[in-house]
Design an enzyme around this catalytic site. Structure first.
Site, PDB file in Angstrom:
ATOM      1  CD  GLU A  34      42.567 -32.574 -45.152  1.00  0.00           C
ATOM      2  OE1 GLU A  34      43.181 -31.597 -44.719  1.00  0.00           O
ATOM      3  OE2 GLU A  34      42.842 -33.137 -46.232  1.00  0.00           O
ATOM      4  NE  ARG A 258      39.534 -37.302 -57.483  1.00  0.00           N
ATOM      5  CZ  ARG A 258      39.807 -37.103 -56.178  1.00  0.00           C
ATOM      6  NH1 ARG A 258      40.670 -37.864 -55.557  1.00  0.00           N
ATOM      7  NH2 ARG A 258      39.218 -36.160 -55.517  1.00  0.00           N
ATOM      8  CE  LYS A 268      37.707 -32.291 -49.323  1.00  0.00           C
ATOM      9  NZ  LYS A 268      37.937 -33.023 -48.074  1.00  0.00           N
TER      10      LYS A 268
END
Ligand code: ATP
Ligand code: MG
Length: 554
Positions: A34, A258, A268
């Protein structure tokens, strides 16, 4: 261990079986960031995995920007992401944008409406949340779910035409309000947002929700193996439901753990806070876990790829020691970095019996690299050494310079300390030494053996530099799970700037983006803040190798 010797990870096993059974002739993967921030080392893991699998099995990988949320996205981020993926050494087959599919996604939502599998709901978000129930209490459908396909179609078209304000209506998939999986309780697939989009401008005021857009983007691109992180496990039934009902290409989702790393944050959202609140100097601050930060710090792309390969593909969340990444960085730099001498905290040494003007010595660029060649290093009567390489009253086993003691100057001569010169306050200003002319490195006939070797820089040839030394940005290992706000755990001493540093002149000629080992000091790279008056270097990593010791012990 070479890659051939490594056993297959679970995704490779799935791919090999899909290729063997003929389910797929070729595989296609995607990396779907994204564009709402800069990429971090966690993304690098995903990039190395997705691109690496396609490479290994002769398939291809798309770079797809998941830009369905108009509010947080920016072209600055798109450019940085492309730059980072390329720098990591990968090439995408197609550069794609989920926003390019807005027309198709809209048609797909209409198709679900026509099939009686989606409806327009006028409830507020609070009402929707309330009607949804809880994991233990089943949800209830409201009266809007009874709208006919014809009514829904008109309403959705009006939503698209801009007839309603934000939040007035949503489109929901009609699945199962009693499902134990909350995500299947008639999830929202479209919402109204009167917002400018970085690519589609003001064309749209309805935007698809992530789950709907993501899965269908995979199908549109005929992605065979859609690899994501474990938090998407509960989303998989919805992913499959959409594909089944719309009869689109049967992409399949696979989840892995992850990457989490010690002394680091990786979301982020948190990285953005550090930037906005000026706790670091931008996204590419060398202390950041971003790829751009690591690049600026001097981490080689090959070391990051090696790190991602070594940690493997886990099915359970874990916390990886940042020491492993540093180990990979050292291994790579040891092979490639040019050796140079730089004095961080200078003390003047005068060689009283040296009566030549100067001479040019040579020194190896990299003893690990047979093709590394040599450089010339000027030597003269006055040189700089490190303050802490001299002790007026040496402790036992101090093999560096001290009154009456001898040391070797790297690639030069053996010197002996004859006299300590002090100012009126008793501070040492200079050390006077003599040198042994027969002890020149490479041609040493002196027969003298000394235990200490020092780095040094000829005073009249030295170039002025600044070095920036970095420590971990956080004081605690597991930042995400530490008590309180993550910013409470910032290490106040993560940056040390030394601005009175003297470097050998060879550095001025070939710095730019080369990697250096400053002897006894660590690995360094030139920073973009360098000016014609002052070169600035970042310490990439220290020389000390605690991880390797632990690995050997273990
Ligand atoms: P963040 O929470 O840091 O913002 P994200 O998952 O929202 O990360 P995306 O841009 O959506 O960021 O991620 C792009 C791809 O990178 C996704 O496939 C995602 O699963 C993967 N990814 C993100 N963070 C990690 C991580 N820490 N480890 C492995 N893969 C990751
Ligand atoms: Mg995301």
């Amino acid at each position: 261990m070479s890659s051939e010797e490594k056993s297959l990870n679970f995704i490779e096993e799935i791919i090999e079986s899909d290729l063997a059974s003929g389910k797929h002739e070729l595989i296609t993967t995607r990396f779907p960031p994204e564009p709402n921030g800069y990429l971090h080392i966690g993304h690098a893991k995903s990039i190395v995995l997705n691109f690496g699998l396609a490479k290994k099995y002769g398939g291809s990988t798309n770079l797809r920007f998941d830009d369905t949320n108009p509010v947080t996205e920016d072209t600055e981020y798109v450019e940085s992401i492309k730059n980072d993926v390329k720098w990591l050494g990968f090439e995408w087959a197609n550069e794609l944008y989920a926003s390019d599919y807005f027309d198709q996604l809209y048609e797909m939502a209409l198709k679900l409406i026509d099939l009686g599998l989606a409806y327009v709901d006028d409830s507020t978000s609070d009402e929707i949340a309330l009607q949804k129930g809880t994991p233990t209490v089943p949800g209830k459908r409201n009266e809007f779910a009874n709208r006919t396909p014809a009514e829904n179609r008109v309403l959705f078209e009006e939503m698209k035409a801009g007839k309603f304000p934000d939040g007035a209506k949503v489109v929901r998939a009609k699945i199962d309000m009693e499902s134990p999986n909350m995500l299947l309780r008639d999830p929202i697939i479209y919402r109204i947002k009167h917002a400018h989009h970085h690519r589609t401008g003001d064309k749209w005021c309805v935007y698809p929700m992530y789950d709907f857009a993501h899965g269908q983007s995979d199908s549109i691109e005929k992605i065979t193996h859609s690899i994501c992180t474990l938090e998407f496990v509960p989303h998989r039934p919805l992913y499959n439901w959409c594909i089944e009902k719309l009869a689109t290409f049967p992409s399949q989702q696979y989840e892995f753990a992850r990457l989490n790393m010690t002394y680091t944050v990786m979301s982020k959202r948190k990285l953005l806070q550090l930037v906005n609140e000026q706790m670091v100097n931008g996204w590419d601050d060398p202390r950041m876990s971003t790829i751009s930060g690591m690049r600026r710090r001097g981490y080689p792309a090959a070391a990051i790829r090696e790190f991602c390969d070594r940690i493997g593909v886990a099915k359970r969340d874990n916390l990886i020691d940042v020491g492993l990444l540093e180990f990979c960085v050292r291994e790579e730099l040891n092979k490639t970095a040019l050796r140079r001498m730089v004095v961080f905290d200078p003390l003047k040494v005068v060689i009283t019996n040296y009566d030549k003007a100067e001479e040019e010595l040579t020194s190896e660029n990299n003893p690990e690299d047979p093709n590394g060649g040599v450089r010339t290093v000027p030597f003269s009567k006055e040189i700089w050494i490190e303050k802490d390489d001299f002790m007026e009253i040496p402790s036992k086993k101090y093999f560096r310079l001290a009154p009456g003691q001898m040391v070797r100057l790297k690639s030069a001569y053996i010197i002996k300390c004859e006299e300590v010169v002090k100012d009126a306050n008793g501070n040492i200003t200079e050390v006077h030494c003599t040198y042994i002319p027969e002890s020149r490195s490479g041609n040493d006939t002196s027969g003298i053996h000394v235990k200490g070797t020092l780095h040094w820089v000829s005073a009249s040839h030295a170039i002025h530099a600044e070095v920036r030394l970095y420590d971990r940005l956080f004081k605690v290992e597991d930042v995400a799970n530490a008590e309180g706000d993550f910013k409470d755990h910032i290490n106040p001493d993560s940056l040390t700037v030394l601005s009175n540093v003297y470097a050998e002149p060879a550095l001025a000629n070939d710095a730019s983006d080369k990697a250096f080992q400053f002897l006894r000091k660590g690995y360094f790279v030139q920073d973009a803040d360098s000016t014609s008056n002052k070169m600035v270097f970042n310490r990439t990593v220290t020389l000390k190798d605690t991880w390797a010791k632990e690995v050997k012990k273990g």
